[in-house]
Write a protein that holds these residues in place. Structure first.
Motif, short mmCIF file in Angstrom:
data_model
loop_
_atom_site.label_atom_id
_atom_site.label_comp_id
_atom_site.label_asym_id
_atom_site.label_seq_id
_atom_site.Cartn_x
_atom_site.Cartn_y
_atom_site.Cartn_z
N LEU A 258 -34.01 -8.50 -48.13
CA LEU A 258 -34.30 -9.89 -47.78
C LEU A 258 -34.33 -10.04 -46.26
O LEU A 258 -33.37 -9.67 -45.58
N ILE A 259 -35.44 -10.57 -45.76
CA ILE A 259 -35.54 -10.90 -44.34
C ILE A 259 -35.28 -12.39 -44.22
O ILE A 259 -36.02 -13.19 -44.79
N TYR A 260 -34.24 -12.76 -43.49
CA TYR A 260 -33.78 -14.15 -43.50
C TYR A 260 -33.71 -14.70 -42.07
O TYR A 260 -32.91 -14.26 -41.27
N PRO A 261 -34.58 -15.66 -41.75
CA PRO A 261 -34.53 -16.26 -40.40
C PRO A 261 -33.46 -17.33 -40.34
O PRO A 261 -33.40 -18.19 -41.22
N LYS B 51 -26.94 -15.93 -50.44
CA LYS B 51 -27.80 -14.74 -50.21
C LYS B 51 -26.95 -13.55 -49.78
O LYS B 51 -27.19 -12.42 -50.21
N THR C 53 -32.89 -19.80 -38.19
CA THR C 53 -33.15 -20.86 -37.24
C THR C 53 -32.67 -22.23 -37.68
O THR C 53 -32.08 -22.97 -36.90
N GLU C 54 -32.94 -22.61 -38.93
CA GLU C 54 -32.68 -23.99 -39.32
C GLU C 54 -31.63 -24.09 -40.43
O GLU C 54 -30.47 -23.87 -40.21
N TYR D 198 -36.56 -5.65 -36.43
CA TYR D 198 -35.56 -5.12 -37.37
C TYR D 198 -35.89 -3.70 -37.80
O TYR D 198 -35.01 -2.86 -37.97
N LEU E 62 -45.24 -11.82 -38.88
CA LEU E 62 -43.87 -12.19 -39.25
C LEU E 62 -43.35 -13.21 -38.23
O LEU E 62 -43.00 -12.83 -37.11
N TYR E 63 -43.32 -14.47 -38.60
CA TYR E 63 -42.72 -15.53 -37.77
C TYR E 63 -43.25 -15.53 -36.33
O TYR E 63 -42.47 -15.69 -35.39
N ILE F 15 -49.63 -16.53 -35.34
CA ILE F 15 -50.10 -17.13 -36.60
C ILE F 15 -50.71 -18.52 -36.37
O ILE F 15 -51.67 -18.90 -37.02
#
Lengths: 233, 233
Positions: free
Chosen positions: A148-151, A162, A153-154, A129, A103-104, A108
């Motif tokens: 919903l997993i929401y990053p 959402k 960052t940008e 989380y 996960l992020y 990876i």
């Protein structure tokens, strides 16, 4: 056996590693630990340390925090080659990564480069989380509701939509855009449904009882907000 | 100290418990284990067993698999009362639950009833999807992409739209609606981006190499599909 192990160390508390991760750490020849800044501390290394025997050689390598692909490639390609060479020479090599390795994560990037070249085993870890929800006795999601997993960052252009259409949301990496996020939560009366924590289960953990009074300067890089509209605080 | 502990045991492999969960199990007076069928086995109990000392008294209680609220209340209310009475009498009481205790779990029903009555500590566990992703060296999600966790138990009316608009999706509990899900994945050319497993990391684990040839009769209740359009198999 010579292999590359990607090991999730969870969010911070060394007791939140799995037994499998601890047993893997103990059997390594070499552990590669990521540094966010050159010469800086490695958070993942600190978390793994209580489980690491002195027989494991630790080497620190710098992974830049950047969205620039060229800069990332220049930093990571030689690390991947180094790991490959060590595994090819018969060593059992580990890499520790915060939270859930899938996960992020920085891991990876290594996995992509090495997956067709050497044998790799990934060992799961608790995401921040997930550990946070348990730590606060606070369900992430129930019944037939999606999560919903929401990053953050940008690009946050669809975040408001959402927040309106999802019952359960996890906002990750809220650091940079905290002020925008906070104003959206206030606008949609979601402060009462949210819990926010920086550095969950680390020695410097900070819990924000009332998000309305929190400002960008108060929070740290690893800050997560859990929203579950169906759960009362 | 007398307290109620909700303990996540992860997806199946007893090595995927956290150290914290293992240490908690060892210090209990009583462990309550959930049975899906009266007199049947408790999967969570089987997973916890290697870590349970003989000093811990185990009591099995039936949790019906039902969407009928009245039936659920009738079954769970007396179990919650029993746990409260045991904690009030000074016992340290645990409850084991599969995967992540805060994600679609039976444990949440107990937490709701007991949270204002006795002291409760929840100890996180690896969700099946997270452990599966690591087990397959397969990232769930990268970069700025959101991850949607979608339970396929009841209303699937928006699933097609979700499959089209999300890059990374986890489909949980695909059992009952497998044929619908499979046809949607085929229609949108997503079979190549999906991995599906039943009973991940349990002795009866089944991996489906080609979802197109799999039928409803082939899969079991605990079946999860990971979709990551950005990751090549």
């Amino acid at each position: 056996m010579s292999k590359f192990y990607g090991i999730g160390v969870g969010p911070g508390d060394p007791e939140l590693l799995t037994l499998k991760a601890v047993n893997c750490l103990k059997a390594l020849d070499i552990l590669v630990v990521p540094q966010g800044r050159k010469g800086g501390q490695s958070e993942a290394h600190i978390i793994a340390s209580p489980h690491l025997p002195s027989s494991v050689a630790v080497i620190a390598r710098h992974f830049p925090m950047t969205a620039n692909q060229k800069e990332m490639d220049d930093a990571i390609d030689p690390i991947a080659e180094e790991i490959k060479a060590l595994v090819d020479s018969g060593k059992s090599v580990g890499f520790v990564t915060l939270g859930d390795p899938m996960l992020y994560s920085t891991y990876i990037y290594l996995l992509k480069r090495l997956k067709d070249q050497i044998e790799i085993e990934t060992i799961g870890g608790l995401s921040s989380y997930s550990a946070m929800a348990s730590g606060f006795n606070r369900p992430l999601v129930e019944g037939d509701t999606p999560l919903l997993i929401y990053p953050c960052t940008e690009d946050l252009s669809d975040l408001e939509q959402k927040l309106m259409t999802h019952e359960s949301i996890v906002l990750m990496k809220v650091y940079r855009n905290f002020d925008i996020i906070k104003s959206l939560l206030m606008k949609h009366n979601l402060i009462k449904d949210a819990v926010a924590v920086s550095d969950f289960s680390k020695p410097n953990e900070k819990i924000y009882d009332n998000l309305e009074t929190v400002n960008f300067e108060d929070i740290s890089y690893f800050t997560t907000i859990l929203i579950n509209k169906g759960w009362q605080k």
